[in-house]
Design a protein around this motif. Structure first.
Motif, PDB file in Angstrom:
ATOM      1  N   ASN A  38       0.710  -1.135  -0.096  1.00  0.00           N
ATOM      2  CA  ASN A  38       0.164   0.051  -0.045  1.00  0.00           C
ATOM      3  C   ASN A  38       0.915   1.357   0.115  1.00  0.00           C
ATOM      4  O   ASN A  38       0.147   2.331  -0.403  1.00  0.00           O
ATOM      5  CB  ASN A  38      -0.993  -0.181   1.098  1.00  0.00           C
ATOM      6  N   MET A  39       2.108   1.081   0.352  1.00  0.00           N
ATOM      7  CA  MET A  39       2.783   2.370   0.470  1.00  0.00           C
ATOM      8  C   MET A  39       4.383   1.906   0.441  1.00  0.00           C
ATOM      9  O   MET A  39       4.656   0.836   0.994  1.00  0.00           O
ATOM     10  CB  MET A  39       2.609   3.006   1.614  1.00  0.00           C
ATOM     11  N   ILE A  64       4.260   5.810   8.708  1.00  0.00           N
ATOM     12  CA  ILE A  64       3.465   6.855   8.001  1.00  0.00           C
ATOM     13  C   ILE A  64       1.999   6.109   8.012  1.00  0.00           C
ATOM     14  O   ILE A  64       1.866   5.086   7.738  1.00  0.00           O
ATOM     15  CB  ILE A  64       4.035   7.005   6.526  1.00  0.00           C
ATOM     16  N   THR A  65       1.201   6.990   8.196  1.00  0.00           N
ATOM     17  CA  THR A  65      -0.279   6.483   8.083  1.00  0.00           C
ATOM     18  C   THR A  65      -0.956   7.657   7.225  1.00  0.00           C
ATOM     19  O   THR A  65      -0.882   8.910   7.133  1.00  0.00           O
ATOM     20  CB  THR A  65      -0.992   6.781   9.403  1.00  0.00           C
ATOM     21  N   TRP A  66      -1.770   6.792   6.347  1.00  0.00           N
ATOM     22  CA  TRP A  66      -2.744   7.965   5.412  1.00  0.00           C
ATOM     23  C   TRP A  66      -4.018   7.405   5.793  1.00  0.00           C
ATOM     24  O   TRP A  66      -4.582   6.467   5.977  1.00  0.00           O
ATOM     25  CB  TRP A  66      -2.380   7.995   3.878  1.00  0.00           C
ATOM     26  N   THR A  67      -5.104   8.403   5.414  1.00  0.00           N
ATOM     27  CA  THR A  67      -6.619   8.138   5.786  1.00  0.00           C
ATOM     28  C   THR A  67      -7.079   8.779   4.336  1.00  0.00           C
ATOM     29  O   THR A  67      -6.684   9.925   3.817  1.00  0.00           O
ATOM     30  CB  THR A  67      -7.105   9.243   7.201  1.00  0.00           C
ATOM     31  N   ASP A  68      -7.906   7.938   3.843  1.00  0.00           N
ATOM     32  CA  ASP A  68      -8.616   8.536   2.619  1.00  0.00           C
ATOM     33  C   ASP A  68     -10.218   8.768   2.960  1.00  0.00           C
ATOM     34  O   ASP A  68     -10.806   8.650   4.210  1.00  0.00           O
ATOM     35  CB  ASP A  68      -8.654   7.642   1.475  1.00  0.00           C
ATOM     36  N   THR A  94      -7.713   3.451   6.465  1.00  0.00           N
ATOM     37  CA  THR A  94      -6.600   4.020   7.099  1.00  0.00           C
ATOM     38  C   THR A  94      -5.546   2.900   6.574  1.00  0.00           C
ATOM     39  O   THR A  94      -5.852   1.864   6.864  1.00  0.00           O
ATOM     40  CB  THR A  94      -6.463   4.097   8.587  1.00  0.00           C
ATOM     41  N   VAL A  95      -4.174   3.446   6.358  1.00  0.00           N
ATOM     42  CA  VAL A  95      -3.129   2.458   5.922  1.00  0.00           C
ATOM     43  C   VAL A  95      -1.891   3.113   6.611  1.00  0.00           C
ATOM     44  O   VAL A  95      -1.717   4.290   6.696  1.00  0.00           O
ATOM     45  CB  VAL A  95      -2.894   2.461   4.579  1.00  0.00           C
ATOM     46  N   THR A  96      -1.521   2.191   7.661  1.00  0.00           N
ATOM     47  CA  THR A  96       0.035   2.754   8.113  1.00  0.00           C
ATOM     48  C   THR A  96       1.146   1.429   7.473  1.00  0.00           C
ATOM     49  O   THR A  96       0.848   0.507   7.532  1.00  0.00           O
ATOM     50  CB  THR A  96      -0.273   2.294   9.508  1.00  0.00           C
ATOM     51  N   GLU A  97       2.069   2.003   7.397  1.00  0.00           N
ATOM     52  CA  GLU A  97       3.277   1.213   7.031  1.00  0.00           C
ATOM     53  C   GLU A  97       4.491   1.958   7.911  1.00  0.00           C
ATOM     54  O   GLU A  97       4.459   2.977   8.058  1.00  0.00           O
ATOM     55  CB  GLU A  97       3.648   1.356   5.720  1.00  0.00           C
ATOM     56  N   SER A  98       5.326   0.920   8.086  1.00  0.00           N
ATOM     57  CA  SER A  98       6.615   1.483   8.799  1.00  0.00           C
ATOM     58  C   SER A  98       7.943   1.025   8.297  1.00  0.00           C
ATOM     59  O   SER A  98       7.946  -0.078   7.430  1.00  0.00           O
ATOM     60  CB  SER A  98       6.445   1.110  10.131  1.00  0.00           C
ATOM     61  N   LYS A  99       8.898   1.772   8.451  1.00  0.00           N
ATOM     62  CA  LYS A  99      10.012   1.598   7.907  1.00  0.00           C
ATOM     63  C   LYS A  99      11.403   1.746   8.857  1.00  0.00           C
ATOM     64  O   LYS A  99      11.410   2.950   9.435  1.00  0.00           O
ATOM     65  CB  LYS A  99      10.464   2.071   6.368  1.00  0.00           C
ATOM     66  N   LYS A 100      12.347   0.921   8.897  1.00  0.00           N
ATOM     67  CA  LYS A 100      13.467   1.481   9.810  1.00  0.00           C
ATOM     68  C   LYS A 100      14.200   2.639   9.189  1.00  0.00           C
ATOM     69  O   LYS A 100      14.653   2.442   7.811  1.00  0.00           O
ATOM     70  CB  LYS A 100      14.582   0.239   9.997  1.00  0.00           C
TER      71      LYS A 100
END
Lengths: 100, 151
Positions: A3-4, A83-87, A92-98
């Motif tokens: 998603n991201m 990072i979270t986005w809302t439409d 709501t979609v949240t992705e994380s990255k180191k």
């Protein structure tokens, strides 16, 4: 994933972030032509721990699968950027990255 | 001052208060300033967001390609060294003017890139609300070869 896409890299004391959200970003006009409801990302927020480092309210005029970049200070290598986005539909979609 | 404006100011004030304790707070400008997002021209959108303000034309840089071959994905970069409370970006080519409102604080690095779509040639305007209470703006006019809103 999917998603991201997120890339976060520490350079000096500044973290540079490149991200792309997968979203059609249908404007009201486009949606009308297709006979569906308009839907687009309305808010994007990024956090490290509980500290907000990027916060934006967005409109339908961001491109399809919008890419965005930003910079911030105060994080270290290995910290997790979330990072979270809302439409408009409330998804709501949240992705994380180191941070590299 | 009308009632809606007064109420929305209250919401912003309430939302902004914890900001002095921690770093940034998350503000949904679509909820606090709903009228900004439906206004049809840049001046109206700015007025709905910030009220009647005077802007200095300095300190804000807006960068985009002079001629965008694809109006569906135009990279826009907004930069400023001004310690800001918020940054708002508008354009005059689409049915509604507002593109984005960033929530910032004095430590935020204002160096934002994002891709937008524009229906036709037009001008992008970025407004920075400074911590000093003043407003600053930068603009960039570009040509769009192929409009990006027809989907």
């Amino acid at each position: 994933m999917g998603n991201m896409k997120i890339k976060a890299k520490l350079k000096g004391d500044v973290v540079g972030v490149k991200a792309m959200a997968k979203h059609d970003m249908l404007t009201y006009d486009q949606a009308k032509k297709k006979g569906v409801d308009a839907n687009f990302i309305t808010h994007i927020s990024a956090k490290v721990g509980d500290k907000v480092v990027y916060d934006v309210s967005t409109s339908q005029f961001w491109s399809k699968n919008p890419q965005f970049k930003f910079k911030f200070k105060g994080a270290a290598k290995g910290d997790k950027l979330e990072i979270t986005w809302t439409d408009l539909s409330g998804k709501t979609v949240t992705e994380s990255k180191k941070i590299k | 001052m009308n009632r809606r404006k007064f109420l929305s100011l209250g919401v912003v004030a309430a939302a902004a208060m914890p900001a002095t304790l921690s770093a940034l707070t998350s503000i949904d400008f679509r909820a606090t300033k709903p009228d900004t997002w439906t206004a049809h021209n840049v001046a109206d959108s700015i007025q709905k967001l910030y009220g009647d303000i005077k802007m200095e034309e300095s300190g804000v840089s807006v960068k985009a390609p002079k001629v965008a071959s694809n109006g569906g994905a135009i990279p826009v970069t907004v930069k400023s060294d001004i310690p800001a409370k918020s940054v708002a970006v508008f354009q005059d080519a689409n049915p509604e003017a507002t593109i984005a409102v960033f929530n910032t604080d004095k430590d935020t690095i204002i160096d934002y890139m994002f891709k937008i779509k524009m229906k036709k040639s037009g001008t992008i305007t970025a407004v920075v609300e400074g911590q000093d209470g003043k407003f600053y703006k930068g603009t960039m006019t570009l040509e769009v070869a192929l409009g990006g809103c027809e989907g």
